[in-house]
Design a protein around this motif. Structure first.
Motif, PDB file in Angstrom:
ATOM      1  N   GLU A  38       0.841  -1.193   0.000  1.00 11.88           N
ATOM      2  CA  GLU A  38       0.000   0.000   0.000  1.00 11.88           C
ATOM      3  C   GLU A  38       0.875   1.242   0.000  1.00 11.88           C
ATOM      4  O   GLU A  38       1.978   1.231   0.548  1.00 11.88           O
ATOM      5  CB  GLU A  38      -0.907   0.017   1.237  1.00 11.88           C
ATOM      6  N   GLU A  59      -4.326   1.166  -2.538  1.00 15.24           N
ATOM      7  CA  GLU A  59      -4.265  -0.203  -2.039  1.00 15.24           C
ATOM      8  C   GLU A  59      -3.925  -1.192  -3.159  1.00 15.24           C
ATOM      9  O   GLU A  59      -3.974  -0.849  -4.327  1.00 15.24           O
ATOM     10  CB  GLU A  59      -5.612  -0.572  -1.402  1.00 15.24           C
ATOM     11  N   GLN A  60      -3.592  -2.434  -2.742  1.00 21.21           N
ATOM     12  CA  GLN A  60      -3.274  -3.503  -3.693  1.00 21.21           C
ATOM     13  C   GLN A  60      -2.263  -3.017  -4.739  1.00 21.21           C
ATOM     14  O   GLN A  60      -2.348  -3.322  -5.918  1.00 21.21           O
ATOM     15  CB  GLN A  60      -4.550  -4.002  -4.374  1.00 21.21           C
TER      16      GLN A  60
END
Length: 196
Positions: A38, A59-60
């Motif tokens: 992140e 994110e991801q």
């Protein structure tokens, strides 16, 4: 072995923006360093010595950088809201490359739409996301078979995705960031309809 300090990710690391790494290290290809985790886009106000989690995250996230290069050639992430794209471009700043491959999977983009948008001199491919992860969606977009990647370790998997992404050439309707703000829908709760 490539170190993060030799790459464009060094500034993000020194600013304390790289969180929850699934992978953070040298990749099999010479001079390549990868990160999966992140990226903090907006920090929470600090109270005394209390370290609080970031208010806004990409994110991801998947990023790859090369030793001795000031640019990040590849990035893919999930954004809870399309509006965070501007903060992402600002955080990356001069590490963005005009010929970089940047994929944004946004929670509040119409599931039938795909766009390309320029920010800070770089082109971002803006894609919707429904239930899957950014990783799975990207594999589908790049026509990469999960079974082919299964036997590889995390760094080698990321490198395979990176090298395929560099050859990816599809184009979608172009929009400005301001147009995207008008097109985006409400942010859906990503935890909705999930078993407890």
């Amino acid at each position: 072995m490539t170190l993060i300090t030799e790459t464009a990710l060094a500034r993000l690391e020194s600013e304390g923006r790289l969180f929850n790494p699934v992978f953070k290290g040298a990749m099999p290809g010479a001079g390549l360093f990868g990160f999966r985790g992140e990226l903090a886009l907006k920090f929470a106000p600090r109270l005394a010595d209390e370290a609080r989690p970031p208010e806004v995250l990409a994110e991801q996230l998947m990023m790859v950088a090369k030793a001795g290069d000031t640019k990040i050639p590849f990035l893919c992430c999930y954004l809870l809201s399309f509006e965070y794209a501007k903060a992402l471009a600002e955080v990356l700043g001069d590490a963005l490359a005009a010929d970089g491959h940047y994929f944004l999977f946004c929670n509040n983009i119409d599931l039938s739409k795909r766009y390309q948008m320029e920010l800070n001199g770089a082109t971002f491919t803006v894609l919707p996301i429904d239930e899957a992860t950014a990783w799975n969606e990207l594999l589908e977009l790049l026509y990469l078979e999960r079974n082919e990647l299964k036997r590889l370790d995390t760094g080698a998997k990321l490198e395979a995705v990176y090298r395929t992404a560099l050859r990816w050439k599809e184009s979608f309707p172009k929009i400005t960031y301001e147009e995207g703000l008008k097109l985006m829908g409400p942010v859906r709760n990503p935890n909705e309809n999930r078993p407890v």
